[in-house]
Design a protein around this motif. Structure first.
Motif, PDB file in Angstrom:
ATOM      1  N   GLN A 187     116.386 122.591 -21.028  1.00 34.91           N
ATOM      2  CA  GLN A 187     116.256 121.972 -19.480  1.00 34.91           C
ATOM      3  C   GLN A 187     117.541 123.418 -19.519  1.00 34.91           C
ATOM      4  OE1 GLN A 187     114.000 118.650 -18.073  1.00 34.91           O
ATOM      5  NE2 GLN A 187     116.256 117.949 -18.884  1.00 34.91           N
ATOM      6  N   PHE A 210     131.237 115.253 -17.033  1.00 33.86           N
ATOM      7  CA  PHE A 210     131.018 113.972 -16.189  1.00 33.86           C
ATOM      8  C   PHE A 210     131.564 112.918 -17.311  1.00 33.86           C
ATOM      9  CE2 PHE A 210     127.626 116.704 -17.586  1.00 33.86           C
ATOM     10  CZ  PHE A 210     127.583 116.769 -16.278  1.00 33.86           C
ATOM     11  N   ASN A 229     121.162 111.855 -23.978  1.00 27.04           N
ATOM     12  CA  ASN A 229     122.114 112.771 -25.566  1.00 27.04           C
ATOM     13  C   ASN A 229     122.185 112.269 -26.821  1.00 27.04           C
ATOM     14  OD1 ASN A 229     122.670 113.850 -22.703  1.00 27.04           O
ATOM     15  ND2 ASN A 229     124.543 112.511 -22.278  1.00 27.04           N
ATOM     16  N   ASP A 276     120.535 103.712 -15.580  1.00 29.93           N
ATOM     17  CA  ASP A 276     121.104 104.277 -16.494  1.00 29.93           C
ATOM     18  C   ASP A 276     120.684 103.223 -17.889  1.00 29.93           C
ATOM     19  OD1 ASP A 276     121.720 106.733 -15.056  1.00 29.93           O
ATOM     20  OD2 ASP A 276     124.307 105.214 -14.463  1.00 29.93           O
ATOM     21  N   GLU A 327     123.820 102.799  -6.482  1.00 30.76           N
ATOM     22  CA  GLU A 327     124.421 103.337  -7.640  1.00 30.76           C
ATOM     23  C   GLU A 327     125.844 102.684  -7.423  1.00 30.76           C
ATOM     24  OE1 GLU A 327     124.700 107.310  -9.864  1.00 30.76           O
ATOM     25  OE2 GLU A 327     126.353 107.695  -8.413  1.00 30.76           O
ATOM     26  N   ARG A 344     120.847 116.421  -7.901  1.00 31.93           N
ATOM     27  CA  ARG A 344     122.095 116.335  -8.711  1.00 31.93           C
ATOM     28  C   ARG A 344     121.844 117.056  -9.979  1.00 31.93           C
ATOM     29  NH1 ARG A 344     123.098 110.810  -8.753  1.00 31.93           N
ATOM     30  NH2 ARG A 344     124.831 110.244  -7.839  1.00 31.93           N
ATOM     31  N   VAL A 345     122.089 117.758 -10.645  1.00 32.35           N
ATOM     32  CA  VAL A 345     121.987 118.101 -11.710  1.00 32.35           C
ATOM     33  C   VAL A 345     122.509 117.358 -13.561  1.00 32.35           C
ATOM     34  CG1 VAL A 345     123.269 120.126 -13.698  1.00 32.35           C
ATOM     35  CG2 VAL A 345     123.340 120.908 -11.137  1.00 32.35           C
ATOM     36  N   TRP A 346     120.205 117.829 -13.842  1.00 27.78           N
ATOM     37  CA  TRP A 346     120.776 116.682 -15.784  1.00 27.78           C
ATOM     38  C   TRP A 346     121.675 118.340 -16.773  1.00 27.78           C
ATOM     39  CZ3 TRP A 346     121.944 112.263 -17.088  1.00 27.78           C
ATOM     40  CH2 TRP A 346     121.811 111.677 -18.548  1.00 27.78           C
ATOM     41  N   ALA A 357     130.032 109.518 -19.427  1.00 27.10           N
ATOM     42  CA  ALA A 357     128.953 110.609 -20.821  1.00 27.10           C
ATOM     43  C   ALA A 357     129.301 110.240 -21.962  1.00 27.10           C
ATOM     44  CB  ALA A 357     129.187 111.876 -20.287  1.00 27.10           C
ATOM     45  N   GLY A 361     117.457 120.894 -15.192  1.00 22.00           N
ATOM     46  CA  GLY A 361     117.439 119.307 -15.239  1.00 22.00           C
ATOM     47  C   GLY A 361     117.432 118.831 -14.106  1.00 22.00           C
ATOM     48  N   LEU A 398     115.196 109.928 -13.965  1.00 23.71           N
ATOM     49  CA  LEU A 398     114.104 109.715 -12.744  1.00 23.71           C
ATOM     50  C   LEU A 398     112.503 109.831 -12.969  1.00 23.71           C
ATOM     51  CD1 LEU A 398     114.973 111.709 -10.561  1.00 23.71           C
ATOM     52  CD2 LEU A 398     113.816 113.932 -12.219  1.00 23.71           C
ATOM     53  N   THR A 455     111.442 118.532 -17.522  1.00 27.13           N
ATOM     54  CA  THR A 455     110.416 118.131 -17.641  1.00 27.13           C
ATOM     55  C   THR A 455     109.647 117.405 -17.238  1.00 27.13           C
ATOM     56  OG1 THR A 455     110.927 116.760 -18.517  1.00 27.13           O
ATOM     57  CG2 THR A 455     110.499 117.976 -20.770  1.00 27.13           C
TER      58      THR A 455
HETATM   59  C1  BT5 Z   1     119.819 110.229 -13.680  1.00 29.07           C
HETATM   60  O1  BT5 Z   1     120.243 111.062 -12.257  1.00 29.07           O
HETATM   61  O2  BT5 Z   1     120.605 110.128 -14.002  1.00 29.07           O
HETATM   62  C2  BT5 Z   1     118.375 111.014 -14.244  1.00 29.07           C
HETATM   63  C3  BT5 Z   1     118.492 112.300 -15.319  1.00 29.07           C
HETATM   64  C4  BT5 Z   1     117.253 112.512 -15.690  1.00 29.07           C
HETATM   65  C5  BT5 Z   1     117.078 113.040 -16.727  1.00 29.07           C
HETATM   66  C6  BT5 Z   1     115.488 113.458 -17.128  1.00 29.07           C
HETATM   67  S1  BT5 Z   1     116.054 114.338 -18.140  1.00 29.07           S
HETATM   68  C7  BT5 Z   1     113.593 115.037 -18.550  1.00 29.07           C
HETATM   69  C8  BT5 Z   1     113.601 114.875 -17.172  1.00 29.07           C
HETATM   70  N1  BT5 Z   1     113.431 116.423 -16.545  1.00 29.07           N
HETATM   71  C9  BT5 Z   1     114.310 116.438 -15.593  1.00 29.07           C
HETATM   72  O3  BT5 Z   1     114.574 116.889 -14.674  1.00 29.07           O
HETATM   73  N2  BT5 Z   1     114.998 115.180 -15.585  1.00 29.07           N
HETATM   74  C10 BT5 Z   1     114.756 114.286 -16.416  1.00 29.07           C
HETATM   75  P1  BT5 Z   1     121.443 109.991 -11.850  1.00 29.07           P
HETATM   76  O4  BT5 Z   1     121.284 108.377 -11.640  1.00 29.07           O
HETATM   77  O5  BT5 Z   1     121.050 111.187 -10.508  1.00 29.07           O
HETATM   78  O6  BT5 Z   1     122.683 110.997 -12.596  1.00 29.07           O
HETATM   79  C11 BT5 Z   1     123.024 112.284 -12.443  1.00 29.07           C
HETATM   80  C12 BT5 Z   1     124.653 112.427 -12.999  1.00 29.07           C
HETATM   81  O7  BT5 Z   1     124.730 112.478 -14.312  1.00 29.07           O
HETATM   82  C13 BT5 Z   1     125.234 113.858 -12.757  1.00 29.07           C
HETATM   83  O8  BT5 Z   1     125.395 114.227 -11.023  1.00 29.07           O
HETATM   84  C14 BT5 Z   1     126.107 113.855 -12.974  1.00 29.07           C
HETATM   85  O9  BT5 Z   1     127.394 113.333 -12.522  1.00 29.07           O
HETATM   86  C15 BT5 Z   1     125.489 113.059 -14.822  1.00 29.07           C
HETATM   87  N3  BT5 Z   1     125.349 113.788 -15.832  1.00 29.07           N
HETATM   88  C16 BT5 Z   1     124.576 114.683 -15.416  1.00 29.07           C
HETATM   89  N4  BT5 Z   1     123.916 115.494 -16.258  1.00 29.07           N
HETATM   90  C17 BT5 Z   1     124.986 114.544 -17.940  1.00 29.07           C
HETATM   91  C18 BT5 Z   1     124.411 114.398 -19.607  1.00 29.07           C
HETATM   92  N5  BT5 Z   1     124.304 115.328 -19.910  1.00 29.07           N
HETATM   93  N6  BT5 Z   1     124.752 112.642 -19.841  1.00 29.07           N
HETATM   94  C19 BT5 Z   1     125.310 111.925 -18.849  1.00 29.07           C
HETATM   95  N7  BT5 Z   1     126.087 112.236 -17.883  1.00 29.07           N
HETATM   96  C20 BT5 Z   1     124.996 113.573 -17.294  1.00 29.07           C
END
Ligand code: BT5
Length: 262
Positions: free
Chosen positions: A42, A146, A135, A106, A256, A51-53, A153, A45, A118, A19
């Motif tokens: 997504q 995670f 979530n 977070d 972090e 990093r992947v979301w 998570a 994401g 993000l 998004t």
């Molecule tokens: C974040 O990054 O926490 C920011 C996430 C933002 C996502 C939104 S969704 C809408 C918009 N579009 C996008 O493409 N992104 C934004 P960070 O602090 O770098 O944390 C990422 C880390 O969280 C990953 O390396 C995993 O370890 C963990 N992770 C990934 N998916 C997760 C999930 N669904 N729930 C909890 N932890 C997760």
């Protein structure tokens, strides 16, 4: 001046790559402030760096396009959205659930990561895209990659047995975030800083901060150093403030929290 009618436009998609990426397509439209992009799923994401979301159906994925007075201060917007999300999640979940923020991006429920933010400034366009991943109705098995401690998570449906209405969750989040955005324009960052700190449970605790750098060639996170200290809060630009072992006050803008002591 910010328009008083934010959000101006809410665009819904079934599935997008990200998004944030979709919202950036509107960055060159002068009237796009307040455009919100929402997707049910997504397939690419992203978190910080590369990093992947993880973004299966059942979660909330939305991005807001903003034109703040100073787009360089995007850290402040990330804190603002964190404070708004904390208010929204507190309103949506039962009182018995602990909701808090963890620097920098977070949102925690019962000390587990339920959402992330993000924030990306768009060069040349004087605008910022703020993405929120939450979530909501996601089963625990899907979050098992995670589960690393101390902040594993979770989702709304794991913590509170039930299914949540994603439209209602979206509405509450947008109302809180845009209300704080209005406050930010009239009164600056100070009240936002206060609201964020009020929702941070790590202030006064000893924490370990992994300072981060982004490797320029592939935009991946790389550890730069570890610092341990007592968390004092955040500074007037959204950086974290620690008191180190020598009692010196130190501010950090990226990094972090990798560990804490109760
Ligand atoms: C974040 O990054 O926490 C920011 C996430 C933002 C996502 C939104 S969704 C809408 C918009 N579009 C996008 O493409 N992104 C934004 P960070 O602090 O770098 O944390 C990422 C880390 O969280 C990953 O390396 C995993 O370890 C963990 N992770 C990934 N998916 C997760 C999930 N669904 N729930 C909890 N932890 C997760």
């Amino acid at each position: 001046m910010i328009p008083s009618n934010l959000p101006t436009k809410i665009l819904h998609f079934d599935s997008v790559d990200s998004t944030n990426k979709k919202a950036k397509e509107f960055a060159s439209t002068p009237s796009a402030e307040g455009t919100v992009v929402v997707a049910e799923h997504q397939h690419a994401g992203r978190g910080r760096g590369n990093r992947v979301w993880h973004s299966p159906k059942g979660g909330l994925y939305l991005s807001i396009l903003l034109r703040p007075n100073d787009p360089k201060r995007s850290n402040e917007l990330s804190i603002l959205v964190g404070a708004g999300l904390a208010q929204a999640v507190t309103q949506l979940l039962p009182k018995s659930v602990d909701v808090s923020v963890k620097w920098p991006n977070d949102i925690l429920v019962n000390w587990k990561k339920v959402g992330g933010i993000l924030c990306e400034a768009i060069e040349g366009e004087k605008c910022v895209v703020v993405g929120i991943g939450l979530n909501v109705n996601i089963p625990g098995e899907q979050l098992s990659p995670f589960l690393k401690n101390p902040f594993s998570a979770t989702s709304f449906s794991v913590e509170v047995d039930g299914v949540f209405d994603l439209k209602q969750v979206t509405d509450v989040i947008l109302a809180k975030v845009f209300s704080l955005y209005g406050l930010y324009h009239t009164e600056g960052f100070k009240p936002i800083q206060y609201l964020w700190e009020k929702n941070c449970r790590l202030i006064g605790k000893k924490i370990e901060l992994r300072e981060m750098g982004w490797r320029e060639f592939d935009n991946k996170a790389s550890g730069v150093g570890m610092t341990t200290g007592t968390c004092l809060g955040i500074d007037d630009s959204g950086g974290i403030v620690l008191s180190n072992q020598r009692g010196e006050r130190m501010s950090y803008t990226t990094g972090e929290i990798s560990c804490f002591w109760p």
